[in-house]
Design a protein around this motif. Sequence first.
Motif, PDB file in Angstrom:
ATOM      1  N   TYR A  42       1.091  -0.885   0.213  1.00  0.00           N
ATOM      2  CA  TYR A  42      -0.131  -0.460  -0.614  1.00  0.00           C
ATOM      3  C   TYR A  42       1.077   1.247  -0.043  1.00  0.00           C
ATOM      4  CZ  TYR A  42      -2.736   3.526   2.645  1.00  0.00           C
ATOM      5  OH  TYR A  42      -3.475   5.118   2.700  1.00  0.00           O
ATOM      6  N   ALA A 167      -9.238  -4.667  -5.551  1.00  0.00           N
ATOM      7  CA  ALA A 167      -9.983  -4.041  -6.102  1.00  0.00           C
ATOM      8  C   ALA A 167     -10.372  -2.432  -5.342  1.00  0.00           C
ATOM      9  CB  ALA A 167     -11.737  -4.409  -4.997  1.00  0.00           C
ATOM     10  N   SER A 168      -8.996  -2.284  -4.197  1.00  0.00           N
ATOM     11  CA  SER A 168      -9.870  -1.156  -3.791  1.00  0.00           C
ATOM     12  C   SER A 168      -8.733  -0.944  -2.011  1.00  0.00           C
ATOM     13  CB  SER A 168     -10.640  -0.305  -2.920  1.00  0.00           C
ATOM     14  OG  SER A 168     -10.514   0.261  -1.973  1.00  0.00           O
ATOM     15  N   LEU A 170      -8.793   1.147   0.341  1.00  0.00           N
ATOM     16  CA  LEU A 170     -10.060   1.767   0.902  1.00  0.00           C
ATOM     17  C   LEU A 170     -10.396   0.891   1.640  1.00  0.00           C
ATOM     18  CD1 LEU A 170     -11.075   4.277   2.669  1.00  0.00           C
ATOM     19  CD2 LEU A 170     -12.206   4.603   0.275  1.00  0.00           C
TER      20      LEU A 170
END
Length: 417
Positions: A42, A167-168, A170
């Motif tokens: 990340y 996907a994300s 977040l």
Amino acid sequence: MRGLRRWWDDTAGGLPATFWYLWSGLLINRAGAFAMLFLSLYLTTARGASPSLAGLVVGAYGAGGAAGTLLGGVLADRWGRRSTLLAAHLAAAGLMVALAFSRHLAVIAVLAALVGVVHSMPSPAFVAAIVDVVPEARRSRAFNLQFWAFNLGMAVASLLAGVLAEASFLALFLVDAGATLAATVVIALKVPETLTRRPVTLRAVAGRRPGLHTALTDRTFLTFVGLTFLLAVLTMQTSTIMPLAMRDDGLRPTAYGVVVALGGALIVAGQLFVPRLIEPYRKSTVLAVSTGLMALGFAALTVADGLPLYLGAAVVWTVGQMLAAPPNAQINADLAPPELRARYQSVFYLTFPAASFAAPALGGLSLQHLGARHWLVVGALGLVAAAGHLLAGPPRERRIAELRAAAERAATVPAGR
């Protein structure tokens, strides 16, 4: 059907409801604790950090974990198991949400260190609560189920993390926070406070005023912790040095994934059969055999040059890990005086961050200078630990008998004295 029922009774029967709620909270927590697995990815892909800076941030998480282990032990003994678990889980959920929306690397580093603290705080409280509510005769199966749930949760987390990260990022952090909150709800609604205030009996056994320093100066306990540290160093080889060795042997990262997946599958499929298998034997003997198997498995990598040999060695050392888990946890619980139960757990759990530092730091040098002979050194460490368990077994058993006798005397002291 009768045989299946008997196996279930031997594996999971006779455990109180509070244990199962603790177990469920642990499983939910581990299955959802996946965001930090992808922290370095990340940081480098979504936040533009360099690999070295990402390593420092991940290191801050590890440093926070060491501090959180000790803090969790002290709070669980003073404040209570349930209160510590609730505070740590709520803080972890809030910090995970904050991480999801943070943009500055300095803020992320601070939050990562704090997450490390609150992620490690529950471990001593979880184990102390299990010891509080599970009768001594059934603790081995309780710890076996705890180890099984931990590995099952980690397997689920690894699968979910990969899907969510693609996907994300977040979503990765927010789903992690949601799973932590779900575990918090289970604990809040179903787990009572298990800490009971007992007369202080430790002076009769240790001759000291009880406190964290008692665990840090308890020679019998620290000998056991040292042997567990050696076992942890062996275990950490699979996630630190083995990938490098497999790369040097020309194997692709997918081959490493297959070896790790095999170990996890063996634990999930076979761990529930372990308590009945080891029940007739002394714990020190089981630990010696299990550590010896781990030594043999890693030493076999000296001649490994292809995936089949790595897989065969993984079977051997995983069986050793499976056999070691229940007696290791139970001895740790038995050596802890009741009034210092969580503090002792916190000192015990320090072995894992220490091993996570020592294994790559020293193992990297060893692999660089010794090549495949590094695995002979690892095997020798395992044999030293196996011999240590055989030698330390009798004094450990005498110490445990002293603690039990002191606890029985304390139980006869009238309340309020």
